[in-house]
Design an enzyme around this catalytic site. Structure first.
Site, PDB file in Angstrom:
ATOM      1  N   LYS A  14       0.854  -1.153   0.034  1.00 41.62           N
ATOM      2  CA  LYS A  14       0.181  -0.089  -0.057  1.00 41.62           C
ATOM      3  C   LYS A  14       0.832   1.310   0.122  1.00 41.62           C
ATOM      4  CE  LYS A  14       1.000   1.063   4.447  1.00 41.62           C
ATOM      5  NZ  LYS A  14       1.593   2.102   4.899  1.00 41.62           N
ATOM      6  N   ASP A  50      -2.484  -2.018   9.715  1.00 42.63           N
ATOM      7  CA  ASP A  50      -2.654  -2.145   8.237  1.00 42.63           C
ATOM      8  C   ASP A  50      -3.176  -3.440   7.826  1.00 42.63           C
ATOM      9  OD1 ASP A  50      -1.368   0.412   8.262  1.00 42.63           O
ATOM     10  OD2 ASP A  50       0.685  -0.225   7.676  1.00 42.63           O
TER      11      ASP A  50
END
Length: 311
Positions: free
Chosen positions: A17, A145
């Site tokens: 990401k 995350d």
């Protein structure tokens, strides 16, 4: 209960990401900060293959140097598998083989992607069929995350970053990633941010306890407009990361001088993410960075989250 393995091997994949926006709230009494971030999943993937086993083990390969990674119970992929087994009552184990392509300790959530892919792979291998909400809850226990690595796409994260709401994103965004030869400790970067704020308390506005994502970011993502997004890129951790690793500033300048609309430290660094206006410019930028003896990788986003791969 004991559940039979449904397949001799399961292959799952999860993305890295980029935080296209990251605002960090004030330091709280528990030592943590609330965040407001806009995540975009990009086409650098971690591939996890899960095999039936009596115990839990993990091994690594891939395009990045994995020699320093722990392979004992402290590894996040092993933690994910064991957490799923405890949750579902599964009494066997798993052998995980992970092909890593996301930079390690690079601010791109590679370890979180390992955990998300391991959850998906083990759930399919063991036939435990955990529901989406239960899987998300397990992911949140593993790290801030991990839920996003499960979800993929584009999303807004609040709280510790694990409270997700989908964000509409049109089109395709082209990124070039400058991968450092070293990692950075996330706690160290946050600690440097706190010191930076203390040193400059008289000159900067106090951080909000509960920050928010800039509306310009949401508008740029909805419009699929790379130029608008470049203008709105922001990361509160960039200044402390540059203070700890000053050489990153020169690389940011180099990228922006060779066609990038803007560059940003990804997460807590040290990976730098450059937003390009199109695929051709991204290729030219990759070549320019590589000519300066930097490791440069092209990626695009948004892409899907963790899923089982069917051959």
């Amino acid at each position: 209960m004991t559940l039979a393995a449904s397949s001799p091997v399961v292959h799952a994949r999860a993305p890295g990401k980029i935080n296209v926006f990251l605002a960090v709230g004030a330091l709280q009494d528990d030592g943590y900060h609330d965040l407001a971030t806009a995540y975009q999943a990009v086409s650098l993937y971690e591939d996890v293959r899960a095999y039936p086993a009596d115990d839990f083990s993990v091994s690594f390969g891939g395009s990045v140097d994995t020699s320093g990674l722990e392979v004992d119970g402290s590894n996040l992929a092993i933690k994910a598998a064991r957490l799923l087994a405890r949750k579902t009552g599964y009494r066997g184990g798993v052998r995980l083989e992970i092909e890593k392509n996301v930079p390690i300790a690079g601010g791109m959530g590679g370890g979180s992607a390992d955990a998300a892919a391991s959850l998906i792979a083990c759930d399919a291998l063991w036939g435990t069929e955990l529901g989406k909400d239960e899987m998300h809850a397990l992911a949140a226990k593993l790290g801030a995350d991990v839920p996003f690595a499960l979800a993929g796409g584009t999303a807004i994260g609040t709280g510790r970053g694990d409270q997700l709401s989908p964000a509409l994103a049109q089109g395709n965004f082209h990124w070039v990633l400058a991968v450092a030869e070293f990692g950075m400790s996330t706690p160290a970067v946050y600690a440097e941010l706190d010191r930076h704020r203390e040193r400059n308390a008289a000159d900067i506005r106090p951080a909000a306890v509960s920050p928010q994502v800039d509306a310009r970011v949401l508008h740029a993502l909805r419009a699929g407009d790379s130029v608008l997004l470049a203008e709105a890129l922001h990361n509160d951790l960039q200044a402390p990361a540059l203070h700890l690793a000053p050489g990153l500033g020169q690389i940011l300048e180099l990228g922006e001088a060779n066609g990038a609309l803007a560059g940003i430290v990804s997460g807590s660094g040290p990976t730098l993410a450059f937003l390009a206006p199109d695929a051709d410019t991204a290729l030219e930028l990759q070549v320019a960075l590589s000519a300066s003896r930097l490791t440069a990788v092209r990626a695009h986003g948004p892409v899907h989250g963790a899923r089982v791969m069917h051959s």
